[in-house]
Design an enzyme around this catalytic site. Structure first.
Site, PDB file in Angstrom:
ATOM      1  N   GLU A  31      80.413   7.435  47.383  1.00  0.00           N
ATOM      2  CA  GLU A  31      79.942   8.209  48.537  1.00  0.00           C
ATOM      3  C   GLU A  31      80.856   9.402  48.787  1.00  0.00           C
ATOM      4  OE1 GLU A  31      77.172   7.615  49.667  1.00  0.00           O
ATOM      5  OE2 GLU A  31      76.702   5.487  49.596  1.00  0.00           O
ATOM      6  N   GLU A  59      76.459  11.650  53.311  1.00  0.00           N
ATOM      7  CA  GLU A  59      77.482  11.066  52.436  1.00  0.00           C
ATOM      8  C   GLU A  59      78.790  10.832  53.204  1.00  0.00           C
ATOM      9  OE1 GLU A  59      76.066  10.018  50.033  1.00  0.00           O
ATOM     10  OE2 GLU A  59      74.815  11.457  48.980  1.00  0.00           O
ATOM     11  N   HIS A  97      78.207   7.668  54.976  1.00  0.00           N
ATOM     12  CA  HIS A  97      78.255   6.505  54.086  1.00  0.00           C
ATOM     13  C   HIS A  97      79.686   6.154  53.675  1.00  0.00           C
ATOM     14  CE1 HIS A  97      73.886   7.558  52.710  1.00  0.00           C
ATOM     15  NE2 HIS A  97      73.979   7.276  53.995  1.00  0.00           N
ATOM     16  N   GLU A 138      70.954   7.864  42.593  1.00  0.00           N
ATOM     17  CA  GLU A 138      70.293   7.474  43.843  1.00  0.00           C
ATOM     18  C   GLU A 138      68.873   6.971  43.642  1.00  0.00           C
ATOM     19  OE1 GLU A 138      71.300  11.152  45.821  1.00  0.00           O
ATOM     20  OE2 GLU A 138      72.772  10.108  47.044  1.00  0.00           O
ATOM     21  N   GLU A 180      68.946   7.218  51.749  1.00  0.00           N
ATOM     22  CA  GLU A 180      68.843   7.510  50.312  1.00  0.00           C
ATOM     23  C   GLU A 180      67.506   8.147  49.943  1.00  0.00           C
ATOM     24  OE1 GLU A 180      71.318   7.329  48.167  1.00  0.00           O
ATOM     25  OE2 GLU A 180      72.702   6.449  49.607  1.00  0.00           O
ATOM     26  N   HIS A 227      67.772  11.679  49.802  1.00  0.00           N
ATOM     27  CA  HIS A 227      68.529  12.159  48.647  1.00  0.00           C
ATOM     28  C   HIS A 227      67.675  12.137  47.386  1.00  0.00           C
ATOM     29  CE1 HIS A 227      72.241  10.505  50.976  1.00  0.00           C
ATOM     30  NE2 HIS A 227      71.513  11.348  51.677  1.00  0.00           N
TER      31      HIS A 227
END
Lengths: 526, 173
Positions: free
Chosen positions: A114, A144, A147, A209, A243, A246
């Protein structure tokens, strides 16, 4: 008083584009687009073979205020649950010890991933030239960061509540001695932030991802819950909700280069390299963590892998990108073979080298062995018998002075480190897809374990200069290296790593010293 | 075989002592260029420092950066290499060399040599990173065109690799 350039620019923009009085998200989004960058002079500072289009859209059209509101709600739920409900239930101590050790690896390593993803998403922000696309990448930067904090918090939480905090609280100290760290840095650091910016996006978003977060962040929650861990699902599922954005960013990266002639020349080889890079580490490591780091099994790793990597990602997700010229990676076939055996190969080597870890491993018991044989026919004859021999030789008992690594050396089962992936490989015992190849270039020897990685090295040798632990420590005695590399607990003598998860019979530096095990570089034999 | 500790070891001590005798920008520039040519990148001529070269290189960089900071006026810090060359002219020269490169091996050599000679603090970062990005992008294009066209045996020959062992692959392809 003279206005600053930035204030003047903002004032001028507001005078031309008045802020809307009725506010809907789409209106705000449209309004914000009028604040733009001067792309003519905005050449990215990162190298790339591709040209990203100026008019690429971003699917989520998310704005900062909406984003902050949404994430704060998720954070409140997560931290509220952990700090109140979970703590009252003593959740940190209800985890099966095997799984508690697995989470030392999973949360520490994901935190590194991350952290590097922050830089990777920022690099893509710099490389993109579409305002919407930049907006999407910018939201990912913020994700990120969130995370990274979340993974750090999992370690903090377990360090505080789990009965054996060593490894949750100080994993990074031991990074120079643990072979698993280097491979993790290859996928989570080098793969995400080194080289071509678009290739990094393919590594991070299109493969990391879209493909591996499903097993890494979703499947892991099933295994965690089955093994008494309610902490991990609470955090990791909150991570996974971001996610999707992403994956969409990865999709849009491909869309942004689809009309660039360079894409047809480079994209599929970049995708194949990215997939092989990521799978070479994640396929064995995740399978090992799930199946060997748990007491209660959910399903064979090979089934999870086939469903999410082979069918869902390799088939459906990549299939949807087919209209842009994207093809399923050619290396998927070899990876499929690895999904069956590679994690068993790695588990054996990890146990053989257990003192170099920052976590505890345990031998498969009779119940585990029956499960492995039922799901991987042939497992017992190949792997099970070795574990039984090690157990009989006293590998768990510090009084025995027996380290399986010494057994490997004595029996001629040399362990090599693949130069490109940094994943350990024992050609005389491995059942995975690879084979040993040793080359000399400019006076230096290199070992590889598969053709895909060998080609990557032959193409870019300066990228793969990482030394293996055997090259680093050849000739040194194991306990000496462990002490220097901070593999010892706060009492100054007990090892962080242990070959069992019991409360007694913990190995110390002196026990390890008695084994008199020395590092040797197998490449010296050539 | 390096049977000594990672951090405090005789090799590092030896190089710190050598570096202590370097007292001018000119001497430090020559020192770092010679060091990088001998001990860094796949073009290195020696492997004796493989375990310590990154640490030693960072110490030389520190020393050169300090000497340069003391010796250069602000404008020179932004525009002058420690070799005394104008950074803009150096970048132009190397960019032209890279443009003329027609194959990946010669392009790779040009970029690695550029890094060995001019990686900061020899060249100011504002020039170095732009040049490195442009030259790196060109190298990537050359390396990745027809990526799978050459077989592995031929690729090994082109690279000049000495094959010491080739196991039998169990792979599906």
């Amino acid at each position: 008083m003279a206005l600053s350039t930035a204030t003047k620019a903002a004032t001028d923009a507001l005078s031309v584009n008045r802020a809307p009085t009725t506010v809907g998200p789409q209106e705000v989004h449209k309004w914000m687009q009028s604040f733009n960058w001067d792309f003519k002079n905005n050449r990215t500072k990162y190298p790339t073979k591709y040209h990203m289009a100026n008019d690429t859209k971003e699917q989520f059209k998310i704005i900062a205020k909406e984003y902050a509101r949404m994430e704060s709600v998720k954070d409140e739920r997560q931290f509220g649950t952990l700090l109140d409900g979970m703590t009252r239930l003593n959740a940190g101590n209800r985890v099966h010890p095997r799984w508690g050790e697995t989470m030392k690896v999973a949360s520490n390593f994901l935190e590194v991933g991350e952290y590097n993803a922050i830089a990777a998403a920022a690099m893509l922000w710099d490389s993109a030239s579409s305002a919407e696309q930049k907006n999407g990448y910018l939201a990912q930067v913020l994700d990120e960061i969130r995370h990274t904090h979340q993974c750090g918090f999992v370690n903090y939480y377990f360090a505080k509540h789990y009965h054996d905090p060593a490894g949750h609280n100080d994993a990074r100290r031991s990074r120079a001695i643990g072979p698993l760290w280097k491979g993790m840095k290859r996928v989570f650091a080098d793969g995400f932030i080194s080289g071509d910016a678009v290739e990094c996006s393919i590594n991070l978003q299109l493969v990391g991802e879209a493909c591996f977060t499903n097993p890494l962040i979703v499947a892991i929650t099933e295994w965690a819950a089955a093994n008494g861990d309610e902490v991990t699902p609470t955090v990791f599922l909150s991570i996974e909700t971001d996610e999707l954005r992403h994956m969409a960013n990865g999709y849009q990266t491909v869309v942004s280069i689809a009309n660039d002639p360079a894409a047809q020349k480079y994209m599929n080889s970049d995708l194949n390299n990215a997939f092989w890079t990521q799978q070479k580490y994640f396929t064995p490591v995740l399978g090992m963590l799930f199946e060997y780091g748990s007491k209660f099994k959910v399903e064979p790793w090979v089934k999870t892998w086939n469903r999410w990597v082979y069918e869902d990602w390799g088939g459906i997700w990549i299939g949807r990108l087919g209209k842009y010229g994207v093809q399923s990676p050619a290396s998927l076939r070899d990876a499929k073979q690895d999904a069956y055996w590679a994690h068993h190969d790695l588990a054996l080597l990890a146990y053989a080298m257990w003192p170099t870890g920052f976590f505890r491993l345990s031998l498969p018991d009779a119940e585990d062995m029956a499960w492995f044989e039922a799901n991987y026919p042939g497992w017992y004859d190949h792997y099970g018998k070795i574990y039984e021999e090690w157990k009989a030789l006293g590998c768990e008992d510090p009084a025995s002075g027996f380290i399986p690594l010494q057994w490997m050396i004595d029996k001629g089962h040399d362990i090599y480190i693949d130069r490109v992936s940094q994943v350990p490989f024992c050609p005389s015992l491995a059942k995975c897809s690879g084979s040993l190849r040793v080359h000399e270039l400019n006076g230096q020897k290199h070992s590889f374990s598969d053709e895909w990685g060998e080609r990557m090295w032959l193409t870019e040798p300066e990228r793969y200069e990482c030394q293996s632990v055997f090259e680093q420590y050849a000739g040194r005695e194991l306990s000496d290296v462990i002490v220097e590399g901070h593999g010892v607990r706060a009492d100054g003598k007990t090892l962080i790593a242990q070959p069992h998860v019991r409360g007694d019979k913990l190995w110390t530096v002196d026990d390890l010293k008695r084994a008199n095990c020395k590092f040797a570089d197998p490449l010296d034999k050539f | 075989m390096a049977n000594y500790k990672v951090h405090d070891n005789p090799i590092r001590d030896e190089w710190v002592a050598k570096l202590g005798k370097v007292t001018s920008v000119k001497a430090a520039t020559q020192f770092i260029q010679d060091f990088r040519k001998a001990h860094t990148t796949p073009l290195r001529t020696e492997h004796t420092l493989d375990l310590d070269y990154l640490w030693i290189e960072s110490k030389i960089e520190e020393k050169l950066a300090v000497l340069r900071g003391d010796a250069f006026v602000d404008e020179d810090l932004l525009n002058l290499c420690t070799t005394g060359e104008a950074a803009g002219m150096v970048v132009k020269h190397w960019a032209q060399k890279m443009e003329k490169a027609t194959d990946k091996y010669s392009a790779e050599k040009i970029l690695i040599q550029f890094r060995q000679l001019y990686k900061p603090p020899v060249m100011p970062v504002n020039y170095f990173f732009t040049a490195d990005t442009q030259m790196g992008s060109r190298l990537m294009e050359l390396r990745n065109t027809n990526y799978y066209a050459t077989s592995l045996p031929d690729l090994r020959k082109e690279r000049g690799v000495k094959v010491l062992h080739l196991g039998v692959s169990k792979a599906a392809h």
